[in-house]
Design a protein around this motif. Structure first.
Motif, PDB file in Angstrom:
ATOM      1  N   ALA A 204       0.837  -1.208   0.000  1.00 16.31           N
ATOM      2  CA  ALA A 204       0.000   0.000   0.000  1.00 16.31           C
ATOM      3  C   ALA A 204       0.868   1.254   0.000  1.00 16.31           C
ATOM      4  CB  ALA A 204      -0.935  -0.008   1.206  1.00 16.31           C
ATOM      5  N   ALA A 284      -4.374  -0.085   6.246  1.00 18.34           N
ATOM      6  CA  ALA A 284      -3.512  -1.232   5.953  1.00 18.34           C
ATOM      7  C   ALA A 284      -2.885  -1.784   7.234  1.00 18.34           C
ATOM      8  CB  ALA A 284      -2.430  -0.822   4.962  1.00 18.34           C
ATOM      9  N   VAL A 299      -8.676   2.553  -0.421  1.00 17.75           N
ATOM     10  CA  VAL A 299      -8.056   2.423  -1.745  1.00 17.75           C
ATOM     11  C   VAL A 299      -8.815   3.269  -2.768  1.00 17.75           C
ATOM     12  CG1 VAL A 299      -7.590   0.830  -3.638  1.00 17.75           C
ATOM     13  CG2 VAL A 299      -7.060   0.161  -1.296  1.00 17.75           C
ATOM     14  N   SER A 348      -3.356  -7.414  -3.116  1.00 16.79           N
ATOM     15  CA  SER A 348      -3.367  -5.961  -2.942  1.00 16.79           C
ATOM     16  C   SER A 348      -3.121  -5.254  -4.265  1.00 16.79           C
ATOM     17  CB  SER A 348      -2.305  -5.555  -1.917  1.00 16.79           C
ATOM     18  OG  SER A 348      -2.568  -6.120  -0.655  1.00 16.79           O
TER      19      SER A 348
END
Length: 475
Positions: A204, A284, A299, A348
């Motif tokens: 992330a 995250a 996101v 991810s």
């Protein structure tokens, strides 16, 4: 109107009419030629007649709405009113009977016809009524009066779909499906402990750092100026003519914006992206079964903030396309925990990429293509991303994401096909010598005012020295 009295004067000699016109012109100022040379011979459906004058009715179609206890009505404008022409004229000559029969045949012909009026010029009209007067004392002279209304082509109602809304709906569907597939994969991997969670955090961080770097792109900041009124040259685009600007999606700002205010707005947008990135970092680090929704929402918040930080849709697509190619660089092992870490990294990356693709499609729905070729180019660019992701989703058995991508693909194709269908195509032009833009615009489009448009399309070294071959709008 006394047609007979006017006709009596006309039945005199041609020199008498000319002398009368000259006398009137001398009294009113100017010359007879400055007016009478502009008059055109009158005719209807190609049958000539002599016009003695006429009347016209023009204006707007207004509907008056009156309300109780209100002194002033509201007048609703329904568009331009029907143009009506009443024309007085005559036929004269030894063959006046044959002329009359020809005119009667023209009047009784079905459909609209062409009227050439001495001052209004050529008009497509429908004849509502005509009246004839024959006077025995005038012998070979027939008077006529016409009532015309100007018409147009038959137009039927046409339904159209708000294709931009369909794209946004399909993009939302892709985000939901991507979140669902991510959850089903990530929850299993998270059971292997903190190392897997750390891999999610690292992935992330790498992704949102790339997003923040892309938004700081120099071209993105430079294009802020294209929203200001005025001409900034062909290298920066012209906000005064956004339809053919080098950056066609830029729109004219009418809120009194300045360079300082636009810079401030851009800084605020980048600050929002920083906030969205921080939210993703927090989500995250606390990722577990109960916070999956928070992570996927964060996101989508990053991609939405990135879209808002790029005011020009062309820039949005360019930068988001770069973000969609992000690939994590972490190295994992072949152990059980290493495999779980690789699974988390891949899941991810899939989520980030699919959220970015959905945002690219939304940006494309806001882009204003300059030609049908430009619309096809943008369509191909977006479909390339979608098709590649469909292959990945299919190989991974992510059925929900695959179906959502199919829906998004259909929406993007429908949107850009619909908006590009009515635009002119790009064609190649070849000339024997280098010519200035004004000459070329007049020669190609019969409109020298389109010289700036031609310059933006062809992008010559200098507008006064076009290359002998270039590409520009066909019409």
């Amino acid at each position: 109107m006394n047609i007979g009295g006017g006709a009596g004067a006309v039945l005199g000699t041609t020199s008498g009419i000319s002398n009368l016109a000259s006398s009137l012109a001398a009294r009113l100022g100017g010359s007879a030629g400055s007016y009478f040379d502009q008059l055109r011979p009158a005719s209807f459906r190609g049958v000539p007649f002599v016009s003695l004058g006429g009347e016209g009715a023009f204006g707007r179609r207004n509907e008056t709405h009156e309300y109780p206890l209100r002194d002033t009505p509201w007048v609703e404008d329904l568009g331009r009113g029907t143009r009506r022409f009443r024309v007085f004229g005559f036929l004269v000559g030894d063959d006046v009977i044959a002329q009359r029969d020809l005119m009667i045949a023209a009047c009784e012909k079905e459909g609209a016809g062409a009227l050439v009026h001495p001052t209004y010029g050529r008009r497509d009209v429908s004849l509502m009524d005509s009246r004839w007067i024959e006077r025995w004392e005038k012998g070979r002279y027939f008077e006529v009066e016409f009532d015309f209304i100007e018409g147009g082509p038959r137009v039927f109602p046409a339904s159209s779909v708000a294709s931009g809304s369909l794209v946004e709906s399909a993009a939302s569907g892709l985000n939901v499906a991507a979140a669902l597939n991510f959850a089903s994969t990530a929850l299993t991997a998270l059971s292997y402990g903190a190392a897997v969670l750390g891999e999610a955090v690292n992935t992330a961080v790498g992704w949102y750092t790339s997003a923040k770097n892309l938004v700081g792109d120099a071209r993105n900041l430079f294009r802020l100026l294209t929203n200001l009124p005025g001409d900034f040259g062909r290298f920066a685009g012209s906000a005064t003519v956004p339809t053919f600007s080098k950056y066609p999606s830029s729109s004219v700002d009418t809120s009194g914006a300045t360079v300082a205010s636009l810079t401030l707005a851009a800084a605020a947008a980048r600050a929002n992206l920083d906030t969205a990135s921080a939210n993703l970092d927090v989500a995250a680090r606390s990722l577990d079964a109960s916070s999956i929704d928070d992570f996927t929402t964060a996101v989508q918040g990053v991609t939405s903030a990135m879209l808002a930080a790029t005011p020009d849709p062309a820039d949005s697509m360019r930068l988001l396309t770069s973000l969609a190619s992000y690939a994590p660089s972490g190295v994992t092992t072949s152990s059980t925990i290493g495999t779980a870490m690789a699974t988390m990294q891949s899941a991810s990356a899939d989520l980030f990429r699919r959220s970015t693709i959905a945002t690219v499609a939304v940006a494309a729905s806001s882009y204003e293509p300059t030609s049908s070729d430009d619309a096809a180019r943008v369509r191909g660019q977006v479909l390339g991303l979608i098709d590649a992701e469909m292959s990945i989703a299919g190989d991974q058995n992510d059925d929900e994401t695959y179906e959502a991508l199919c829906s998004l693909r259909r929406a993007v194709v429908s949107d850009l096909n619909q908006r590009g269908a009515g635009l002119p195509a790009i064609r190649s032009f070849l000339f024997q010598a280098s010519l200035p833009s004004l000459v070329l615009a007049n020669r190609i489009y019969r409109d020298a005012s389109r010289a700036d448009e031609l310059t933006a399309q062809a992008d010559p070294i200098h507008p006064a020295f076009f290359p002998t071959s270039f590409k520009a709008l066909a019409t």
